[in-house]
Design a protein around this motif. Sequence first.
Motif, PDB file in Angstrom:
ATOM      1  N   TYR A   1       7.566   9.330   1.362  1.00 15.96           N
ATOM      2  CA  TYR A   1       7.500  10.386   0.362  1.00 15.96           C
ATOM      3  C   TYR A   1       6.522  10.008  -0.755  1.00 15.96           C
ATOM      4  CZ  TYR A   1       8.929  13.702  -3.257  1.00 15.96           C
ATOM      5  OH  TYR A   1       8.938  14.674  -4.220  1.00 15.96           O
ATOM      6  N   HIS A   2       6.573   8.743  -1.184  1.00 23.02           N
ATOM      7  CA  HIS A   2       5.649   8.302  -2.224  1.00 23.02           C
ATOM      8  C   HIS A   2       4.209   8.276  -1.720  1.00 23.02           C
ATOM      9  CE1 HIS A   2       7.728   7.378  -5.967  1.00 23.02           C
ATOM     10  NE2 HIS A   2       8.795   7.124  -5.242  1.00 23.02           N
ATOM     11  N   MET A   3       4.011   7.985  -0.460  1.00 26.38           N
ATOM     12  CA  MET A   3       2.662   8.079   0.107  1.00 26.38           C
ATOM     13  C   MET A   3       2.174   9.527   0.067  1.00 26.38           C
ATOM     14  SD  MET A   3       0.018   6.665   1.425  1.00 26.38           S
ATOM     15  CE  MET A   3       0.402   5.034   2.074  1.00 26.38           C
ATOM     16  N   PHE A   4       3.073  10.450   0.368  1.00 24.89           N
ATOM     17  CA  PHE A   4       2.764  11.875   0.303  1.00 24.89           C
ATOM     18  C   PHE A   4       2.405  12.285  -1.130  1.00 24.89           C
ATOM     19  CE2 PHE A   4       4.519  16.300  -0.128  1.00 24.89           C
ATOM     20  CZ  PHE A   4       3.551  16.941   0.641  1.00 24.89           C
ATOM     21  N   LEU A   5       3.191  11.783  -2.112  1.00 26.26           N
ATOM     22  CA  LEU A   5       2.902  12.075  -3.507  1.00 26.26           C
ATOM     23  C   LEU A   5       1.563  11.488  -3.929  1.00 26.26           C
ATOM     24  CD1 LEU A   5       6.313  11.547  -5.365  1.00 26.26           C
ATOM     25  CD2 LEU A   5       5.282  13.690  -4.606  1.00 26.26           C
ATOM     26  N   MET A   6       1.257  10.290  -3.450  1.00 31.12           N
ATOM     27  CA  MET A   6      -0.009   9.657  -3.793  1.00 31.12           C
ATOM     28  C   MET A   6      -1.187  10.513  -3.349  1.00 31.12           C
ATOM     29  SD  MET A   6      -1.862   6.310  -2.320  1.00 31.12           S
ATOM     30  CE  MET A   6      -2.522   7.401  -1.073  1.00 31.12           C
ATOM     31  N   GLN A   7      -1.098  11.081  -2.157  1.00 29.26           N
ATOM     32  CA  GLN A   7      -2.168  11.936  -1.660  1.00 29.26           C
ATOM     33  C   GLN A   7      -2.328  13.173  -2.550  1.00 29.26           C
ATOM     34  OE1 GLN A   7      -1.104  12.774   2.392  1.00 29.26           O
ATOM     35  NE2 GLN A   7      -1.485  10.688   3.096  1.00 29.26           N
TER      36      GLN A   7
END
Length: 371
Positions: free
Chosen positions: A19-25
């Motif tokens: 989820y945090h990777m998704f937010l980073m994008q």
Amino acid sequence: MGNVLFLVSLSLIWVMLLYHMFLMQGGFRHYMTFERNIPKWKENVKDLPKVSVLIPAHNEEVVTKPPHAGKGKSTALNCGFAESSGDVICVYDADNTPEKMAVYYLVLGLMNDQKAGAVVGKFRVINAAKTLLTKFINIETICFQWMAQGGRWKWFKIATIPGTNFAIRRSIIEQLGGWDDQALAEDTELTIRVYNLGYHIRFFPAAVTWEQEPETWKVWWRQRTRWARGNQYVVLKFLAQFFKLKRKRIIFDLFYFFFTYFLFFFGVIMSNALFVINLFYNLHLSFGFLSIILWVLAFFLFMTEVMITLSIEKTEMNRQNFFIVFLMYFTYSQAWIALVIYSLFVEIKHRLFKQEVKWYKTERYNQKKSG
């Protein structure tokens, strides 16, 4: 049973990582595009509203010389609001050094978005180069404040009011009856109520302030315990009112905080506990080798995510920070686990024994911007 618990804990950890990777994008995309609105917004705004700036302070002589008020930040803000007259209220902590255009950009965003109840900016660490701890906090701030806010705004049109560097409409504060003086995380608590009125909160990182951060672990522990307790208070308060909330979008954010401060850390603690117990007592875990692979992958995902995020700030993508991020994973990130457990214990005790809410004021330091 051990295998089931192990799979559940791994699932919780990886859901948060992905989820945090998704937010980073999303945050990176927001970083690439947010400045495009500024020229048009400037043209749209001919007359700026009257703005009142609130600086809640108590024993802040080290960084400024304000009057003292209240028994906590919420009380001080309510006192200041009662004396203010601006149509827009901006809030800054006493240790902040806003950049020249910060207030203007906050108000500009608010005037160009009638659906926005508040506009929040970003903050940077003014004493980032002071100690190893402030270097950790600097990276944490860029990754989990800058990118998390940017990603949530980009994908879901959701942002959280921080404790500083934000502008909010006076009419909203009046409608809500001010800040909750029982909330240690008055910013998060206010966020939920603003969304429940039907407004959204815009993240506009053109508005920048430089903030002083704890330079010792003792001060950090006490400050972050207050943060964690405050967010746990908000989650428990509004989940208890779950069916009364009018705006469903904010329910998504409530679950995010619930996942962050309860489920995710439960997963980390459970996986660590099973690993340690299995060293002394055979739990017949079938995923020993898989757990090692997933742990290594999680580490590399963390490193990749943080280094990509640091690339958005010109001075932060360097060799020194690479090694700091490496060390951060094994020290600072793990300290958060102990802190959340402790804060949850304190918050539960506070509720059971109906103890008075006590505000811990973070220790400040007399210094200039560094790093």
